[in-house]
Design an enzyme around this catalytic site. Sequence first.
Site, PDB file in Angstrom:
ATOM      1  N   HIS A 166       8.465 -14.362  12.486  1.00  0.00           N
ATOM      2  CA  HIS A 166       7.059 -14.086  11.897  1.00  0.00           C
ATOM      3  C   HIS A 166       6.201 -13.509  12.976  1.00  0.00           C
ATOM      4  O   HIS A 166       6.594 -13.620  14.271  1.00  0.00           O
ATOM      5  CB  HIS A 166       6.578 -15.198  11.290  1.00  0.00           C
ATOM      6  CG  HIS A 166       6.179 -16.559  12.357  1.00  0.00           C
ATOM      7  ND1 HIS A 166       5.277 -16.395  12.954  1.00  0.00           N
ATOM      8  CD2 HIS A 166       6.944 -17.542  12.327  1.00  0.00           C
ATOM      9  CE1 HIS A 166       5.107 -17.595  13.535  1.00  0.00           C
ATOM     10  NE2 HIS A 166       6.356 -18.423  13.279  1.00  0.00           N
TER      11      HIS A 166
ATOM     12  N   CYS B  41      10.470 -21.531  15.229  1.00  0.00           N
ATOM     13  CA  CYS B  41      10.732 -20.294  14.711  1.00  0.00           C
ATOM     14  C   CYS B  41      10.587 -19.183  15.899  1.00  0.00           C
ATOM     15  O   CYS B  41      10.338 -19.372  17.050  1.00  0.00           O
ATOM     16  CB  CYS B  41       9.392 -19.925  13.753  1.00  0.00           C
ATOM     17  SG  CYS B  41       9.546 -20.967  12.348  1.00  0.00           S
TER      18      CYS B  41
END
Length: 168
Positions: free
Chosen positions: A127, A143
């Site tokens: 992201h 992440c």
Amino acid sequence: MWKHSLAGGAIAVALSIGPTEAREIVGLRDARFDPGTIVIRTGERKLYFVVAPGEAIRYTIAVGKAGKQWRGVKYVEELQVDPAWAPPAEVKRDNPRLPDVIPGGSPRNPMGARVIGLGPGGQYAIHGTNMPQTIGTAASYGCFRMHNQDVIDLYARVRMGTPVVVLP
């Protein structure tokens, strides 16, 4: 589309992006990966999108903190523009003052401009970020963070089911 030389391609890409973006076309010595595959080398803090045999677009990323890194194969199972973010339980435990949901587009939303969700399981994602100073560091709960312009670029290249190979 990517039939120019590596040097010429790197110059063309470098000229087409802003100074905070970290992508460039590079040679990829590892021939195991087919075009369209994402390869993440956690130790390098780099993400590679394979565009042709022996050639990839390389992005600088933030990876998981010590104890939060992982390796293996996942697949793209979610694609979102300006996603809202609900902190996972582990993040909420460490930061109890976080709201239950931060709307998409909010400057406080740590997901940035795009989310490329990985599965099965949906626990991890590639992201954007509202904290560009973390790119190139070990900063997340597992992440992979990218500059917003880089995640927008990658998002346009991937499809549902794209393999994501995470290496040490």
